[in-house]
Design a protein around this motif. Structure first.
Motif, PDB file in Angstrom:
ATOM      1  N   LEU A  23      13.323  13.903  11.413  1.00 33.84           N
ATOM      2  CA  LEU A  23      14.328  13.913  10.349  1.00 33.84           C
ATOM      3  C   LEU A  23      15.080  12.594  10.297  1.00 33.84           C
ATOM      4  O   LEU A  23      15.017  11.790  11.228  1.00 33.84           O
ATOM      5  N   LYS A  24      15.827  12.441   9.192  1.00 31.83           N
ATOM      6  CA  LYS A  24      16.699  11.288   9.008  1.00 31.83           C
ATOM      7  C   LYS A  24      17.638  11.120  10.215  1.00 31.83           C
ATOM      8  O   LYS A  24      17.942  10.020  10.638  1.00 31.83           O
ATOM      9  N   PHE A  32       9.933  21.305   7.570  1.00 31.25           N
ATOM     10  CA  PHE A  32      10.484  20.297   6.678  1.00 31.25           C
ATOM     11  C   PHE A  32      10.429  20.801   5.251  1.00 31.25           C
ATOM     12  O   PHE A  32       9.449  21.425   4.837  1.00 31.25           O
ATOM     13  N   PHE A  33      11.498  20.556   4.523  1.00 30.18           N
ATOM     14  CA  PHE A  33      11.583  20.950   3.119  1.00 30.18           C
ATOM     15  C   PHE A  33      11.548  19.675   2.292  1.00 30.18           C
ATOM     16  O   PHE A  33      12.463  18.857   2.384  1.00 30.18           O
ATOM     17  N   ASP A 123      19.191  18.735  -2.502  1.00 29.28           N
ATOM     18  CA  ASP A 123      18.078  19.497  -1.944  1.00 29.28           C
ATOM     19  C   ASP A 123      18.419  20.209  -0.637  1.00 29.28           C
ATOM     20  O   ASP A 123      18.321  21.423  -0.525  1.00 29.28           O
ATOM     21  N   VAL A 124      18.831  19.416   0.369  1.00 34.35           N
ATOM     22  CA  VAL A 124      18.980  19.954   1.728  1.00 34.35           C
ATOM     23  C   VAL A 124      20.216  19.367   2.388  1.00 34.35           C
ATOM     24  O   VAL A 124      20.522  18.204   2.172  1.00 34.35           O
ATOM     25  N   ILE A 125      20.886  20.165   3.197  1.00 33.33           N
ATOM     26  CA  ILE A 125      21.901  19.586   4.086  1.00 33.33           C
ATOM     27  C   ILE A 125      21.420  19.748   5.515  1.00 33.33           C
ATOM     28  O   ILE A 125      21.064  20.850   5.947  1.00 33.33           O
ATOM     29  N   THR A 126      21.357  18.608   6.240  1.00 33.83           N
ATOM     30  CA  THR A 126      21.050  18.682   7.672  1.00 33.83           C
ATOM     31  C   THR A 126      22.323  18.317   8.421  1.00 33.83           C
ATOM     32  O   THR A 126      23.066  19.187   8.866  1.00 33.83           O
ATOM     33  N   ALA A 127      22.592  17.017   8.543  1.00 33.20           N
ATOM     34  CA  ALA A 127      23.795  16.588   9.258  1.00 33.20           C
ATOM     35  C   ALA A 127      24.955  16.267   8.310  1.00 33.20           C
ATOM     36  O   ALA A 127      26.061  15.968   8.748  1.00 33.20           O
ATOM     37  N   GLY A 128      24.690  16.273   7.010  1.00 34.78           N
ATOM     38  CA  GLY A 128      25.769  16.090   6.038  1.00 34.78           C
ATOM     39  C   GLY A 128      25.967  14.662   5.545  1.00 34.78           C
ATOM     40  O   GLY A 128      26.888  14.387   4.781  1.00 34.78           O
ATOM     41  N   THR A 129      25.099  13.736   5.967  1.00 36.78           N
ATOM     42  CA  THR A 129      25.266  12.329   5.590  1.00 36.78           C
ATOM     43  C   THR A 129      25.121  12.118   4.086  1.00 36.78           C
ATOM     44  O   THR A 129      25.967  11.469   3.452  1.00 36.78           O
ATOM     45  N   ALA A 130      24.055  12.663   3.498  1.00 37.52           N
ATOM     46  CA  ALA A 130      23.795  12.442   2.067  1.00 37.52           C
ATOM     47  C   ALA A 130      24.940  13.008   1.218  1.00 37.52           C
ATOM     48  O   ALA A 130      25.367  12.392   0.240  1.00 37.52           O
ATOM     49  N   ARG A 154      20.077  23.937   6.499  1.00 33.72           N
ATOM     50  CA  ARG A 154      19.321  23.956   7.763  1.00 33.72           C
ATOM     51  C   ARG A 154      20.178  24.479   8.924  1.00 33.72           C
ATOM     52  O   ARG A 154      19.679  24.619  10.041  1.00 33.72           O
TER      53      ARG A 154
HETATM   54  P1  OMP Z   1      21.562  14.840   5.939  1.00 32.23           P
HETATM   55  O1  OMP Z   1      21.937  13.603   5.142  1.00 32.23           O
HETATM   56  O2  OMP Z   1      21.471  14.603   7.412  1.00 32.23           O
HETATM   57  O3  OMP Z   1      22.411  16.044   5.594  1.00 32.23           O
HETATM   58  O4  OMP Z   1      20.060  15.193   5.557  1.00 32.23           O
HETATM   59  C1  OMP Z   1      19.699  15.597   4.256  1.00 32.23           C
HETATM   60  C2  OMP Z   1      18.606  14.689   3.733  1.00 32.23           C
HETATM   61  O5  OMP Z   1      17.537  14.588   4.685  1.00 32.23           O
HETATM   62  C3  OMP Z   1      17.948  15.233   2.511  1.00 32.23           C
HETATM   63  O6  OMP Z   1      18.626  14.841   1.332  1.00 32.23           O
HETATM   64  C4  OMP Z   1      16.547  14.631   2.632  1.00 32.23           C
HETATM   65  O7  OMP Z   1      16.521  13.289   2.226  1.00 32.23           O
HETATM   66  C5  OMP Z   1      16.237  14.685   4.108  1.00 32.23           C
HETATM   67  N1  OMP Z   1      15.551  15.935   4.600  1.00 32.23           N
HETATM   68  C6  OMP Z   1      14.779  16.709   3.741  1.00 32.23           C
HETATM   69  O8  OMP Z   1      14.510  16.351   2.598  1.00 32.23           O
HETATM   70  N2  OMP Z   1      14.274  17.921   4.175  1.00 32.23           N
HETATM   71  C7  OMP Z   1      14.470  18.404   5.428  1.00 32.23           C
HETATM   72  O9  OMP Z   1      13.987  19.509   5.767  1.00 32.23           O
HETATM   73  C8  OMP Z   1      15.228  17.603   6.321  1.00 32.23           C
HETATM   74  C9  OMP Z   1      15.720  16.362   5.913  1.00 32.23           C
HETATM   75  C10 OMP Z   1      16.308  15.491   6.928  1.00 32.23           C
HETATM   76  O10 OMP Z   1      15.800  14.368   7.133  1.00 32.23           O
HETATM   77  O11 OMP Z   1      17.222  15.963   7.640  1.00 32.23           O
END
Ligand code: OMP
Length: 212
Positions: A23-24, A32-33, A123-130, A154
């Motif tokens: 992941l990022k 992975f989505f 699309d997705v929140i992982t750690a919240g950076t985007a 996630r």
């Molecule tokens: P955070 O910025 O860490 O919240 O990660 C969200 C971003 O990671 C998404 O906008 C994607 O660019 C990318 N990502 C995915 O698209 N799908 C996933 O399942 C996981 C990620 C990711 O890298 O965490």
């Protein structure tokens, strides 16, 4: 579309993949989505309907729907169509360019100006950076974030001990909604899949990076 049907849909579209991914954030994930793989009109229509239903069910009030470039652009465009057609909610929408234009219409925002209460669609929140980047864009235009809607939460820890989503909710004082979350995927796999290795690695991942 209920959650199980939505998960079937994203697996058939090849958008939700199981395997080994980096992941990022650097975390190694068993799933992975990839929203970039929704690539037909029919798929986008179904996806937009799921987002629109989540927004409508949430009852969140907002003035503009904002999709951050690039992946948020088709999400904002198609979801605003679904909101208007299926939920009688005809709302302005906007997206940003990554590069500012210094001629023609100029600026970085395309569509409706960012003003009032802005609902972010991503699309997705992982750690919240985007999501934090989108907050900055909204604030720099003098507007207020009203909430966030994503396809997948996630359910991972953010910068501290809370989930990334809890942190965003607390820091900006706004709600975050998702069509599905990691627990929904694990529940789905528990019912549908006979591959215990995948299920075990999903649960391990949740134990490592999830919240208590
Ligand atoms: P955070 O910025 O860490 O919240 O990660 C969200 C971003 O990671 C998404 O906008 C994607 O660019 C990318 N990502 C995915 O698209 N799908 C996933 O399942 C996981 C990620 C990711 O890298 O965490």
């Amino acid at each position: 579309m209920n959650k199980a049907k939505f998960i079937e849909f994203i697996m058939e579209a090849g958008v939700l993949k199981l395997g080994e991914f980096t992941l990022k954030s650097g975390r190694k994930s068993p799933y992975f989505f990839n929203a970039g793989l929704f690539n037909t009109g029919g798929q986008l229509a179904q996806l937009a309907e799921a987002y629109a239903a989540t927004i409508s069910d949430s009852g969140v009030g907002f003035d503009v729907l904002f999709g951050p470039a690039y992946k948020g652009i088709p999400l904002a465009a198609t979801t605003s169509v679904a909101l208007a057609k299926d939920f009688a909610l005809d709302k302005p929408y906007a997206f940003n360019r990554k590069e500012a234009k210094d001629h023609g219409e100029g600026g970085t925002i395309v569509g409706h100006p960012l003003e009032g209460d802005v609902l972010i669609i991503d699309d997705v929140i992982t750690a919240g950076t985007a999501i934090r980047e989108s907050m900055e864009i909204i604030r720099s235009h003098g507007a207020r974030p009203a909430g966030v809607v994503v396809a997948l939460d996630r359910m991972e820890r953010g910068q501290g001990t809370q989930s990334a989503i809890q942190e965003v909710e607390a820091e900006y004082g706004i709600p975050v909604f998702s069509v599905i979350d990691l627990n929904d995927i694990i529940d789905f796999l528990t019912e549908q899949s006979d591959d215990s290795t995948i299920l075990a690695s999903m649960k391990d991942y949740r134990a490592n990076y999830g919240i208590d």
